[in-house]
Design a protein around this motif. Sequence first.
Motif: not given
Ligand code: F3S
Length: 396
Positions: A78-81, A118-120, A139-141, A296-299, A353-357, A373-375
């Motif tokens: 599962l991806n981040p909550a 997690s996205c990794v 997409s990153s995975a 930590g984006c991706p984690h 979780t992460c800073m975006v979601v 770069g993604k964040a």
């Molecule tokens: Fe993961 Fe969140 Fe970045 S899901 S790839 S840490 S935007």
Amino acid sequence: MYLTKEEEKILDGEKGEMLGRLLNLLVSLGEIYGAERLIDISSAQISGVSYKTIGDIGLEFVEDIAKENIKVKVPSTLNPAGMDLDNWKMLGIDEEFANKQLKIIKAFQSLGVEISCSCVPYLIGNLPTFNSHIAWAESSAVIFANSILGAKTNREGGPAALASAILGKTPYYGYHLDENRKANYIIKLDLEKDRDESFYGALGYVVGKIVKNKVPYFENLYKFKPNLNDLKSLGAAMAASGGIALYHAKNLTAECKVKDVVEDAEKIEIGKEEIKEAYDKLSSIDIDDLDLICVGCPHCSLGEIKKIANLLKDKKIETELWVCTSIHIKAIADRMGYTKIIEKAGGKVVKDTCMVVSPIEDLGYKKVATNSGKAAVYLPSFCKSEVYYGDLKDLL
Ligand code: F3S
């Protein structure tokens, strides 16, 4: 689209209305993209987990499926909550959001999905083998699995990845077919690397803008000796600024010798100027004007957390710091003493979780610094943040 007798039965609702609906989703996707048939997959990575991104409609969708008492057929992560599932109060998440988020998680859990958040997935046990067919969202995975591992997946959306997880199948089109895995662009880097890890996010940003959703081949990226963390950042940024799902890099990626480039591949040279422009575009504020530092984006991998702990040892930071990672990696970071060092310095190791979601905009964070770069691409639109983009050692 050709369907086996068994698939026809499922589609006709003979195995229950819900399975029929889920298969119909995959068949419709396959018909849109010209798939001849469905193929078996060995794993799924499911996105669309944060209550912030899927809302009440998404919650209802997952709960409806969970009510049917069905289980996923293949190992599914599962991806981040939208929050740290255990320590959401520490982050300032409100109770209503937390309750809805926990309901989403409960529904996924009852379907048999690993609550990895997690996205990794490839760092925490969902590691597909070369040439295996998978159905991954995030997409990153996806770009990591296709490029570094040589597994085969399209960029799935959350509902399609969930349907694939339950049925164990995906439509056979796109990056599942070898002919679509050839490079259309040849990228030559004519520059020296004068930054640390943020270089890869900036490079990914530039390449994604040029290549969009095609396949690039890096001729000489290997001269910088990128490690797995660097390739994780590069891929995530390319997938975010463009729609890249697969790249090849000489001496670095799984298929760089197996797959060829197309005959009329376009040649692109990237120099110092383009990278400088990327840094300018990714940053809109100064480094001394921040509410939150987020990495930590991706984690984060354990190595990245170790690097942060080394930078923060016996120091104090005044700005709020989130180090985002998975529960798996945090457990080892706790054991190694890295979490303690980061917390003593004033930072937080945030899992799930992460800073975006997560709803950082509702928590009052408007000016955010990141080394991702993604964040840096997503924060302005997803979280209405102003962004500073740079290397970890500068941020900290
Ligand atoms: Fe993961 Fe969140 Fe970045 S899901 S790839 S840490 S935007």
